[in-house]
Design an enzyme around this catalytic site. Structure first.
Site, PDB file in Angstrom:
ATOM      1  N   ASP A 117      -2.079  66.767  20.174  1.00  0.00           N
ATOM      2  CA  ASP A 117      -1.210  68.299  19.162  1.00  0.00           C
ATOM      3  C   ASP A 117      -2.175  69.886  19.529  1.00  0.00           C
ATOM      4  O   ASP A 117      -2.355  70.265  19.290  1.00  0.00           O
ATOM      5  CB  ASP A 117      -2.224  67.844  18.026  1.00  0.00           C
ATOM      6  CG  ASP A 117      -0.775  66.777  17.425  1.00  0.00           C
ATOM      7  OD1 ASP A 117      -0.385  66.866  17.961  1.00  0.00           O
ATOM      8  OD2 ASP A 117      -0.941  66.718  15.759  1.00  0.00           O
ATOM      9  N   CYS A 158      -6.113  64.664  13.198  1.00  0.00           N
ATOM     10  CA  CYS A 158      -5.178  63.789  14.168  1.00  0.00           C
ATOM     11  C   CYS A 158      -5.910  63.186  15.723  1.00  0.00           C
ATOM     12  O   CYS A 158      -5.041  62.116  15.390  1.00  0.00           O
ATOM     13  CB  CYS A 158      -3.546  64.915  14.740  1.00  0.00           C
ATOM     14  SG  CYS A 158      -3.116  65.432  13.481  1.00  0.00           S
ATOM     15  N   GLN A 184     -21.725  52.162  14.566  1.00  0.00           N
ATOM     16  CA  GLN A 184     -21.497  49.872  14.140  1.00  0.00           C
ATOM     17  C   GLN A 184     -20.992  49.687  15.541  1.00  0.00           C
ATOM     18  O   GLN A 184     -20.286  48.686  15.171  1.00  0.00           O
ATOM     19  CB  GLN A 184     -20.619  50.546  13.131  1.00  0.00           C
ATOM     20  CG  GLN A 184     -21.063  51.426  11.683  1.00  0.00           C
ATOM     21  CD  GLN A 184     -20.126  50.232  10.410  1.00  0.00           C
ATOM     22  OE1 GLN A 184     -20.087  49.579   9.919  1.00  0.00           O
ATOM     23  NE2 GLN A 184     -19.024  52.000   9.386  1.00  0.00           N
ATOM     24  N   VAL A 202      -6.298  68.221  19.323  1.00  0.00           N
ATOM     25  CA  VAL A 202      -7.013  68.650  18.097  1.00  0.00           C
ATOM     26  C   VAL A 202      -6.439  68.184  17.398  1.00  0.00           C
ATOM     27  O   VAL A 202      -5.223  68.246  16.716  1.00  0.00           O
ATOM     28  CB  VAL A 202      -7.087  70.522  18.444  1.00  0.00           C
ATOM     29  CG1 VAL A 202      -7.772  70.712  20.011  1.00  0.00           C
ATOM     30  CG2 VAL A 202      -5.115  70.486  18.104  1.00  0.00           C
ATOM     31  N   THR A 203      -6.806  68.332  15.695  1.00  0.00           N
ATOM     32  CA  THR A 203      -8.300  68.252  15.687  1.00  0.00           C
ATOM     33  C   THR A 203      -8.671  66.712  16.265  1.00  0.00           C
ATOM     34  O   THR A 203      -8.027  66.331  15.623  1.00  0.00           O
ATOM     35  CB  THR A 203      -8.470  69.003  15.073  1.00  0.00           C
ATOM     36  OG1 THR A 203      -7.919  68.807  13.051  1.00  0.00           O
ATOM     37  CG2 THR A 203      -7.826  70.523  14.941  1.00  0.00           C
ATOM     38  N   GLU A 213       2.671  67.412  16.390  1.00  0.00           N
ATOM     39  CA  GLU A 213       2.841  67.405  15.052  1.00  0.00           C
ATOM     40  C   GLU A 213       4.142  68.670  14.351  1.00  0.00           C
ATOM     41  O   GLU A 213       3.993  69.488  15.099  1.00  0.00           O
ATOM     42  CB  GLU A 213       1.868  67.219  14.413  1.00  0.00           C
ATOM     43  CG  GLU A 213       1.498  67.416  12.849  1.00  0.00           C
ATOM     44  CD  GLU A 213       0.856  67.705  11.961  1.00  0.00           C
ATOM     45  OE1 GLU A 213      -0.216  67.295  12.716  1.00  0.00           O
ATOM     46  OE2 GLU A 213       0.935  68.324  11.090  1.00  0.00           O
ATOM     47  N   LYS A 250       5.609  63.877  16.202  1.00  0.00           N
ATOM     48  CA  LYS A 250       5.165  63.064  15.140  1.00  0.00           C
ATOM     49  C   LYS A 250       5.148  63.529  14.023  1.00  0.00           C
ATOM     50  O   LYS A 250       5.602  64.876  14.091  1.00  0.00           O
ATOM     51  CB  LYS A 250       4.375  62.593  15.921  1.00  0.00           C
ATOM     52  CG  LYS A 250       2.578  63.320  15.360  1.00  0.00           C
ATOM     53  CD  LYS A 250       1.303  63.125  16.090  1.00  0.00           C
ATOM     54  CE  LYS A 250       0.136  64.013  16.340  1.00  0.00           C
ATOM     55  NZ  LYS A 250      -0.157  64.943  15.147  1.00  0.00           N
TER      56      LYS A 250
END
Ligand code: C5J
Length: 232
Positions: free
Chosen positions: A31, A169, A209, A164-165, A79, A136
């Site tokens: 994007d 996204c 994790q 971004v961002t 987008e 999208k």
């Protein structure tokens, strides 16, 4: 990339280094559109300071150039919505109190509408005719798009993700990709947010994790790995 002698590269990343087969790796640029990057677009209508995103352009440019040099698959996403808004849920269009809503006329054409100037990718990172552009309607690159089919067609297993961002996204796409079995390496300085603290936390959430959603590496580390690729 036809020579097997430069197929493999090891990227210094967090939480740990990762070795990739470049022939099974795509660069995914999320994007980098005028609507998010420039005054008068969707990002600014939401009250954001769009200048915060400019820092990602040069790192992406460097990696894009290196990816093009080695013949890596490059995918750009945008987008946006169809002109009749049939793919724009009312829950998205009606949300909040933006200065202009999705579909309203703005200085770069209708806000976040496919085919308008604001919807297009910034000139610095403009796709080559040979590169893939995925339109999208959502935040993630997999929802209601041909992304999965394209990655399967090209035998892709690893995604270098930037754009971004960071927390919207980029994170959504990485989470979608992770659930589908892709190794995602997020390029830290090739992402940006209107909120610097969300950028930092967005990266931390990916690599925490033991790399719950993926890996995080700098553009310099990706470039170094591409430069020093070695024989299997
Ligand atoms: C947003 C995006 N922030 N590309 N879209 O609405 O991150």
């Amino acid at each position: 990339m036809t020579n097997s002698s430069d197929r493999l590269g090891k990227i210094v990343a967090e939480p740990e280094p990762i070795e990739l087969d470049w022939t099974k790796t795509a660069l995914v640029i999320i994007d980098m559109q005028r609507d998010f990057m420039e005054p008068g677009g969707f990002g600014e209508t939401l009250g954001n300071d769009v200048s915060q995103l400019a820092r990602a352009v040069q790192p992406i440019r460097s990696v894009l150039s290196a990816a093009r040099d080695v013949g890596m698959l490059v995918i750009h996403t945008r987008e946006g919505h169809l002109p009749d808004l049939s793919d724009a849920p009312p829950a998205k269009v009606e949300r909040g109190a933006p200065s202009l809503r999705i579909g309203d006329p703005g200085p770069m054409g209708r806000i976040l509408i496919r085919g308008e100037t604001g919807h297009d990718i910034i000139p610095e990172l403009y796709p080559l005719d040979s590169e893939i552009v995925i339109d999208k309607p959502g935040k993630g690159a997999f929802y209601a798009t041909e992304m999965s089919d394209i990655l399967q067609k090209y035998g892709i297993e690893n995604l270098l993700v930037c754009g971004v961002t960071t927390e919207v996204c980029v994170n959504t796409t990485v989470r979608e990709a992770n659930d589908r079995g892709y190794r995602c390496i997020v390029i830290s300085d090739g992402c940006a947010s209107y909120f610097p603290e969300f950028h930092e936390i967005g990266l931390k959430m990916i690599k925490a994790q033991g790399g719950i959603f993926g890996w995080v590496a700098s553009s310099a580390a990706v470039l170094e790995a591409l430069k020093t690729s070695k024989t299997e």
